[in-house]
Write an enzyme that holds these catalytic residues in place. Structure first.
Site, PDB file in Angstrom:
ATOM      1  N   ASP A  38      -8.417  -3.634  -3.198  1.00  0.00           N
ATOM      2  CA  ASP A  38      -8.827  -2.611  -3.655  1.00  0.00           C
ATOM      3  C   ASP A  38     -10.122  -3.250  -4.716  1.00  0.00           C
ATOM      4  OD1 ASP A  38      -9.230  -0.298  -5.302  1.00  0.00           O
ATOM      5  OD2 ASP A  38      -7.229   0.101  -5.277  1.00  0.00           O
ATOM      6  N   ASP A  86       3.073   2.181  -1.831  1.00  0.00           N
ATOM      7  CA  ASP A  86       3.875   3.118  -2.396  1.00  0.00           C
ATOM      8  C   ASP A  86       3.365   4.209  -3.144  1.00  0.00           C
ATOM      9  OD1 ASP A  86       3.075   1.510  -4.608  1.00  0.00           O
ATOM     10  OD2 ASP A  86       3.919   2.705  -5.934  1.00  0.00           O
ATOM     11  N   VAL A 104      -3.954   6.358  -0.905  1.00  0.00           N
ATOM     12  CA  VAL A 104      -3.015   6.143   0.597  1.00  0.00           C
ATOM     13  C   VAL A 104      -1.925   5.701   0.023  1.00  0.00           C
ATOM     14  CG1 VAL A 104      -4.891   5.956   1.802  1.00  0.00           C
ATOM     15  CG2 VAL A 104      -4.358   3.997   0.917  1.00  0.00           C
TER      16      VAL A 104
HETATM   17  C1  PRP Z   1      -1.255  -3.605  -4.678  1.00  0.00           C
HETATM   18  C2  PRP Z   1      -1.615  -4.009  -3.198  1.00  0.00           C
HETATM   19  C3  PRP Z   1      -2.507  -5.183  -3.561  1.00  0.00           C
HETATM   20  C4  PRP Z   1      -3.228  -4.931  -4.858  1.00  0.00           C
HETATM   21  C5  PRP Z   1      -4.701  -4.681  -4.364  1.00  0.00           C
HETATM   22  O1  PRP Z   1      -0.138  -3.995  -4.989  1.00  0.00           O
HETATM   23  O2  PRP Z   1      -0.294  -4.191  -2.684  1.00  0.00           O
HETATM   24  O3  PRP Z   1      -1.474  -6.420  -3.737  1.00  0.00           O
HETATM   25  O4  PRP Z   1      -2.446  -3.662  -5.302  1.00  0.00           O
HETATM   26  O5  PRP Z   1      -5.227  -4.451  -5.533  1.00  0.00           O
HETATM   27  P1  PRP Z   1      -6.469  -4.989  -6.148  1.00  0.00           P
HETATM   28  O6  PRP Z   1      -7.406  -5.535  -5.058  1.00  0.00           O
HETATM   29  O7  PRP Z   1      -7.005  -3.983  -7.183  1.00  0.00           O
HETATM   30  O8  PRP Z   1      -6.007  -6.002  -6.981  1.00  0.00           O
HETATM   31  P2  PRP Z   1       0.630  -3.367  -6.433  1.00  0.00           P
HETATM   32  O9  PRP Z   1       0.097  -4.267  -7.576  1.00  0.00           O
HETATM   33  O10 PRP Z   1       0.371  -1.984  -6.591  1.00  0.00           O
HETATM   34  O11 PRP Z   1       1.891  -3.794  -6.098  1.00  0.00           O
HETATM   35  P3  PRP Z   1       2.900  -3.539  -4.782  1.00  0.00           P
HETATM   36  O12 PRP Z   1       2.551  -4.267  -3.587  1.00  0.00           O
HETATM   37  O13 PRP Z   1       4.348  -4.120  -5.387  1.00  0.00           O
HETATM   38  O14 PRP Z   1       3.002  -1.973  -4.772  1.00  0.00           O
END
Ligand code: PRP
Length: 185
Positions: free
Chosen positions: A106, A162, A156
């Protein structure tokens, strides 16, 4: 019940299987030489389903490590600050070719941090693979080495991702209805 939540299915189960097979082919080709020592680094929790499906199709010897980082200030916006919640240690970083496995890129903050972290620990090589990529959301310049599918900037969930911590178990990736986020966010 899911009809009230799902706007549309963005990546159906069959397409996920095709993407995983293609990525596995690319990774198998790149890590097939005998001097490679592939260590998968799964970024929990989101990358769990993708990691297990991908690993089943890799035909090179590999090891598995897991990390957990927190990257989001709230459910939809990245804070930019990365906090390591689960790390691993080993004596042979200089003999390891790490492949960090993500469900989605992201802002780019998480993978930028993890590549720097593993490099600083002495990794022989570090590459990244992501199932999904939202390049339009980047806050730091980052290009994954292997990318499953580029997607638009939509909220998504499913297949590891989640929706307020639920629905990681769905076998497909879906877009949430905006009204649901307004009501429950
Ligand atoms: C989400 C996803 C990536 C990260 C990407 O994890 O799984 O690890 O965010 O985002 P970025 O490019 O902005 O850093 P999250 O922190 O939501 O944790 P999770 O995987 O436990 O849901």
């Amino acid at each position: 019940m899911l009809d009230n939540i799902i706007e549309k299915v963005l990546v159906p189960e069959e397409e996920i299987a095709e993407i995983v097979a293609r990525l596995a082919d690319e990774i198998n080709a790149d890590y097939s030489s005998e001097d490679k020592n592939l260590v998968i680094v799964s970024v929990l929790k989101g990358a769990m389903p993708f990691t297990t499906d991908l690993m089943k199709q890799l035909n090179v010897p590999l090891e598995l490590e897991c990390v957990r980082v927190s990257s989001y200030g709230n459910s939809t916006e990245s804070s930019g600050k990365i906090c390591m919640k689960l790390d691993f240690d080993r004596p042979d970083f200089d003999k390891c070719d790490f492949l960090v496995v993500e469900d989605i890129v992201d802002s780019g903050n998480t993978l930028t941090f993890l590549v720097a972290h593993l490099t600083q620990k002495g990794a022989r090589s570090v590459k990244t693979v992501t199932l999904l990529d939202k390049p339009s959301r980047r806050k730091v310049e980052f290009d994954p080495d292997y990318c499953g599918k580029i997607i638009p900037d939509e909220f998504v969930f499913g297949y590891g991702l989640d929706l307020f911590e639920k629905y990681r178990d769905l076998p497909y990736v879906a877009v949430v209805r905006p009204e649901y986020v307004k009501e429950h966010g």
